[in-house]
Write an enzyme that holds these catalytic residues in place. Structure first.
Site, PDB file in Angstrom:
ATOM      1  N   ASP A   9      -6.045  -4.393  -1.267  1.00 46.07           N
ATOM      2  CA  ASP A   9      -4.974  -4.058  -0.321  1.00 46.07           C
ATOM      3  C   ASP A   9      -4.175  -5.276   0.167  1.00 46.07           C
ATOM      4  O   ASP A   9      -4.721  -6.207   0.750  1.00 46.07           O
ATOM      5  CB  ASP A   9      -5.621  -3.345   0.873  1.00 46.07           C
TER       6      ASP A   9
ATOM      7  N   SER B  18       0.828  -1.202   0.000  1.00 44.89           N
ATOM      8  CA  SER B  18       0.000   0.000   0.000  1.00 44.89           C
ATOM      9  C   SER B  18       0.867   1.259   0.000  1.00 44.89           C
ATOM     10  O   SER B  18       1.688   1.450  -0.895  1.00 44.89           O
ATOM     11  CB  SER B  18      -0.948  -0.061   1.199  1.00 44.89           C
TER      12      SER B  18
END
Length: 291
Positions: free
Chosen positions: A162, A39
C-alpha cells in the site's frame, strides 16, 4: 501550466471519490494532464482516465461487499483479512468488471497516470507508471494493505504494498513532475487529526507481537501524511492547490461498510463533484490569466 489531479486512498471510503469523478465524467470535465493515486484513489483515477463512469462505484459496491472479501476471523488463521486476489481476478476475467484497456497505452503516453506503492524493505515510496499489461498488477500493489493482505506484490523484483504507508497524499510528487495547478481529492477532511489509515490496521494494532514493526510503519505513514498537509497549506510560490474533501464525516469505513453508507457517500461525492466543476473552471482560468 500543468494541471494534475491527486486522489487519496481510503478503502471503501473511496466511494466518495468515485462520486466526484463520476460527476466530472457526466459533465465531460477532465482538464487534467497528470493523475496520481494511492490505493482506492488509484483505482478511481484509472476509471476516470478511461472515461468509465460508474466503474469504480461498481467495484466498490459489488466486489468489496461480497461475503468473502473482508473476513476478520481469517486473521486468526494467518490468512489475508482482505481478499485482493479474488478481487483483481474478477477485474481481469469478468466482463462486468473489465476495463477497455486497448486505448490505455496511447492515452497515458499523452496524459500519464501514476500509482503509488511502498517498498516493503526500504519503506520508500515507489511511483509506478502502468501500461495496459501491468495496470492491474500495479493497482494491486498500491492497494495491498500490510497485515490485512498477507503478501506483498512483486513488481520488477521488488516487494511492494500500500502506497499509503510512504506517500498517502502524493501532492508533492505531482509538483515534482511539473504540476503547478493541483486538485487533491480527500477521503478525510483536512481538519481531521487522524488520516484514517490507522483504521485499516485495527486488527494489527491489537496484536502485541506486531507492535514494533507496526509502530515503525505508522510513524512513517504519519510523517508522510504531515508532509503532505504541510505542502497543501504552505505550497511553493507559483503553485496552487485546491482540495475537494467531504463536507461531513463519511458514513463508510475503510472496510466492512454497510450498503446504505456506501450509497450515501457516493451521493455526497457526486454532489460535491457537480458543485465543484464551475469552481475548478474559474480557478484554472484565473491561473491562465496570470501565465
Amino acid at each position: 501550466m500543468l494541471t494534475a489531479i491527486v486522489a487519496e486512498g481510503g478503502g471503501q471510503r473511496g466511494i466518495f471519490t468515485a462520486g466526484i469523478l463520476d460527476a466530472f465524467l457526466q459533465r465531460e470535465f477532465n482538464p487534467f494532464r497528470l493523475a496520481i493515486g494511492v490505493s482506492s484513489g488509484a483505482q478511481n483515477l484509472l476509471s476516470y482516465w478511461l472515461g468509465e463512469q460508474g466503474y469504480a462505484r461498481r467495484m466498490i459496491e459489488d466486489l468489496t461487499t461480497k461475503p468473502g472479501f473482508y473476513v476478520p476471523y481469517r486473521w486468526l488463521l494467518a490468512k489475508s483479512v482482505v481478499d485482493l486476489d479474488q478481487y483483481f481476478t474478477q477485474a481481469e476475467v469478468d466482463p462486468k468488471y473489465s476495463l477497455p484497456l486497448e486505448a490505455f497505452d496511447p492515452l497515458v503516453h499523452e496524459k500519464p497516470i501514476i500509482f503509488v506503492a511502498t517498498d516493503k524493505h526500504s519503506g520508500e515510496a515507489v511511483y509506478l507508471e502502468p501500461t495496459s499489461a501491468t495496470v492491474l498488477q500495479y493497482l494491486k500493489a498500491s492497494s495491498a494493505v500490510p497485515f490485512l493482505y498477507q503478501k506483498a506484490v512483486s513488481v520488477n523484483g521488488c516487494e511492494l504494498y500500500d502506497g499509503g504507508v510512504a506517500d498517502p497524499i502524493p501532492v508533492a510528487r505531482a509538483h515534482a513532475m511539473g504540476a503547478d495547478k493541483i486538485i487533491v481529492i480527500r477521503t478525510t477532511a483536512g481538519k481531521d487529526a487522524d488520516s484514517g489509515w490507522r483504521q485499516r490496521l485495527e486488527f494489527a494494532l491489537k496484536k502485541q507481537t506486531l507492535n514494533l514493526h507496526l509502530t515503525r510503519m505508522l510513524r512513517q505513514h504519519e510523517r508522510g501524511y504531515q508532509r503532505a498537509i504541510e505542502f497543501i497549506q504552505n505550497h511553493p510560490p507559483g503553485v496552487s492547490v485546491l482540495e475537494l474533501d467531504p463536507p461531513e464525516t463519511l458514513q463508510s469505513h475503510t472496510f466492512g461498510s454497510s450498503s446504505v453508507a456506501l450509497v450515501n457517500d457516493y451521493a455526497l461525492g457526486f454532489q460535491v463533484g457537480m458543485d465543484s466543476v464551475a469552481k475548478i473552471q474559474a480557478w484554472l482560468n484565473l491561473g491562465r490569466q496570470h501565465c
